[in-house]
Design an enzyme around this catalytic site. Structure first.
Site, mmCIF file in Angstrom:
data_model
loop_
_atom_site.group_PDB
_atom_site.id
_atom_site.type_symbol
_atom_site.label_atom_id
_atom_site.label_comp_id
_atom_site.label_asym_id
_atom_site.label_seq_id
_atom_site.Cartn_x
_atom_site.Cartn_y
_atom_site.Cartn_z
ATOM 1 N N LYS A 13 45.608 50.149 31.591
ATOM 2 C CA LYS A 13 46.059 51.272 32.437
ATOM 3 C C LYS A 13 46.129 50.934 33.939
ATOM 4 O O LYS A 13 46.902 51.359 34.530
ATOM 5 C CB LYS A 13 45.070 52.619 32.119
ATOM 6 C CG LYS A 13 45.128 52.829 30.466
ATOM 7 C CD LYS A 13 44.232 54.093 30.217
ATOM 8 C CE LYS A 13 42.721 54.290 30.912
ATOM 9 N NZ LYS A 13 42.061 53.188 29.913
ATOM 10 N N ARG A 88 39.611 62.488 29.911
ATOM 11 C CA ARG A 88 38.709 61.879 28.854
ATOM 12 C C ARG A 88 38.100 62.897 27.848
ATOM 13 O O ARG A 88 37.404 62.267 27.045
ATOM 14 C CB ARG A 88 37.473 61.114 29.444
ATOM 15 C CG ARG A 88 37.873 59.627 29.734
ATOM 16 C CD ARG A 88 36.858 58.950 30.547
ATOM 17 N NE ARG A 88 36.671 57.487 30.592
ATOM 18 C CZ ARG A 88 37.020 56.742 31.454
ATOM 19 N NH1 ARG A 88 37.752 57.099 32.643
ATOM 20 N NH2 ARG A 88 36.699 55.321 31.251
ATOM 21 N N ARG A 127 37.031 40.353 32.844
ATOM 22 C CA ARG A 127 37.331 40.936 34.023
ATOM 23 C C ARG A 127 36.550 40.435 35.206
ATOM 24 O O ARG A 127 35.276 40.719 34.843
ATOM 25 C CB ARG A 127 37.574 42.479 34.137
ATOM 26 C CG ARG A 127 37.919 43.110 34.977
ATOM 27 C CD ARG A 127 38.260 44.532 35.027
ATOM 28 N NE ARG A 127 37.404 45.377 34.315
ATOM 29 C CZ ARG A 127 37.692 46.595 33.961
ATOM 30 N NH1 ARG A 127 38.783 47.052 34.197
ATOM 31 N NH2 ARG A 127 36.688 47.422 33.640
ATOM 32 N N ARG A 160 32.039 43.647 36.917
ATOM 33 C CA ARG A 160 31.429 45.123 37.131
ATOM 34 C C ARG A 160 30.092 45.453 36.081
ATOM 35 O O ARG A 160 29.923 44.840 35.065
ATOM 36 C CB ARG A 160 32.530 45.963 36.623
ATOM 37 C CG ARG A 160 33.265 46.740 37.665
ATOM 38 C CD ARG A 160 34.568 47.380 37.193
ATOM 39 N NE ARG A 160 34.414 48.540 36.017
ATOM 40 C CZ ARG A 160 35.173 49.339 35.630
ATOM 41 N NH1 ARG A 160 36.281 49.122 36.007
ATOM 42 N NH2 ARG A 160 34.536 50.434 34.681
ATOM 43 N N ARG A 171 31.102 52.123 25.770
ATOM 44 C CA ARG A 171 32.203 52.819 26.155
ATOM 45 C C ARG A 171 33.212 52.956 25.110
ATOM 46 O O ARG A 171 34.255 53.848 25.157
ATOM 47 C CB ARG A 171 33.009 51.701 27.512
ATOM 48 C CG ARG A 171 32.019 52.141 28.702
ATOM 49 C CD ARG A 171 32.100 50.929 29.590
ATOM 50 N NE ARG A 171 33.541 50.921 30.270
ATOM 51 C CZ ARG A 171 33.953 49.755 30.862
ATOM 52 N NH1 ARG A 171 33.432 48.543 30.813
ATOM 53 N NH2 ARG A 171 35.105 50.016 31.432
HETATM 54 P P1 AMP Z 1 36.744 53.650 34.374
HETATM 55 O O1 AMP Z 1 37.094 52.594 35.357
HETATM 56 O O2 AMP Z 1 37.997 54.461 34.099
HETATM 57 O O3 AMP Z 1 36.669 52.724 32.991
HETATM 58 O O4 AMP Z 1 35.527 54.337 34.567
HETATM 59 C C1 AMP Z 1 34.411 53.846 34.703
HETATM 60 C C2 AMP Z 1 33.419 54.755 34.383
HETATM 61 O O5 AMP Z 1 33.409 55.959 35.234
HETATM 62 C C3 AMP Z 1 33.171 55.668 32.879
HETATM 63 O O6 AMP Z 1 32.677 54.600 31.945
HETATM 64 C C4 AMP Z 1 32.515 56.926 33.212
HETATM 65 O O7 AMP Z 1 31.103 56.611 33.302
HETATM 66 C C5 AMP Z 1 32.997 57.245 34.568
HETATM 67 N N1 AMP Z 1 34.374 58.139 34.421
HETATM 68 C C6 AMP Z 1 35.633 57.670 34.800
HETATM 69 N N2 AMP Z 1 36.586 58.688 34.729
HETATM 70 C C7 AMP Z 1 35.644 59.515 33.824
HETATM 71 C C8 AMP Z 1 36.266 60.990 33.465
HETATM 72 N N3 AMP Z 1 37.661 61.313 33.309
HETATM 73 N N4 AMP Z 1 35.298 61.643 32.708
HETATM 74 C C9 AMP Z 1 33.962 61.089 32.880
HETATM 75 N N5 AMP Z 1 33.563 59.983 33.230
HETATM 76 C C10 AMP Z 1 34.538 59.202 33.954
#
Ligand code: AMP
Length: 216
Positions: A13, A88, A127, A160, A171
């Site tokens: 994404k 989410r 990554r 990361r 996740r």
């Molecule tokens: P991402 O970079 O989108 O994979 O997000 C990394 C982490 O940020 C996730 O595993 C969550 O802990 C937090 N996070 C990101 N977006 C959300 C969301 N919309 N709702 C809740 N937690 C989020």
């Protein structure tokens, strides 16, 4: 045009959002990026979010909803935005609809990146991100020109802390239980378009571009 990019971690994404932002002039809003920056800067929100993120759990709805509302109300989102990693949960989706309704806007399209778990795992575990500018690379699919060094700013590439095997699995589990129901939510709204998230970056972009119109 306001677009939600929906799909599991590692669906590509963020990578597609960067290309779409450049090509079609839409604002890319990644809640993961906003939260990581809050953690890095040690803000109050960052302090609250950090432990959830490290475990691969979702940060509480109210925190992310407020962040997104604030971000999309700014002038640079007027032409439209790409929401990457938000909503989410069903609550987030409902609050997004409500907030956009108040702005006389709506979610125009939801691109659902249907992706095999094995592809997600490979992408996440390989990554590497730049410590300085945040650019993404992949050890196999998108290697940097010089090993361990960012192509754009010479910063060091790191993994990361939520891209480790145990956290990746969590996740993906959280995605299935909390975010999966949004597929039905947006199907009902009639905005969902499914794309094949297993394709490589270029092929996937060719499949997605038809949903957008060229930047003027
Ligand atoms: P991402 O970079 O989108 O994979 O997000 C990394 C982490 O940020 C996730 O595993 C969550 O802990 C937090 N996070 C990101 N977006 C959300 C969301 N919309 N709702 C809740 N937690 C989020």
């Amino acid at each position: 045009m306001n677009v939600v990019l929906l799909g599991p971690p590692g669906a590509g994404k963020g990578t597609q959002a960067k290309v779409l932002e450049e090509k079609f002039g839409l604002l890319h809003v990644s809640t993961g990026d906003i939260l990581r920056s809050a953690v890095k800067n040690g803000t109050e929100i960052g302090k609250k979010a950090k432990s959830y993120m490290t475990r691969g759990e979702l940060v509480p709805d109210l925190i992310v909803i407020d962040l997104v509302k604030e971000r999309i109300s700014k002038d640079d989102g007027k032409k439209g935005f790409l929401l990457d990693g938000f909503p989410r949960t069903e609550r987030q989706a409902e609050e997004l609809d409500k907030a956009l309704g108040e702005m006389k806007r709506s979610v125009d399209k939801v691109l659902y990146f249907k992706t095999s778990p094995s592809v997600s795992v490979k992408r996440l575990s390989g990554r590497r991100v730049c410590k300085v500018c945040g650019a993404n690379f992949h050890l196999v699919n998108m290697p940097p020109k010089r090993q361990g060094i960012c192509d754009y700013c010479d910063g060091a590439l790191i993994q990361r802390n939520d891209d480790t095997e145990a956290t990746i699995n969590n996740r993906l589990r959280v995605y299935e239980s909390e975010t999966g129901p949004l597929i039905g939510y947006y199907k009902k709204e009639g905005t969902l378009e499914e794309v094949n998230g297993d394709l490589d970056v270029k092929e996937l972009f060719q499949n997605i571009r038809k949903f957008f119109s060229e930047k003027k």
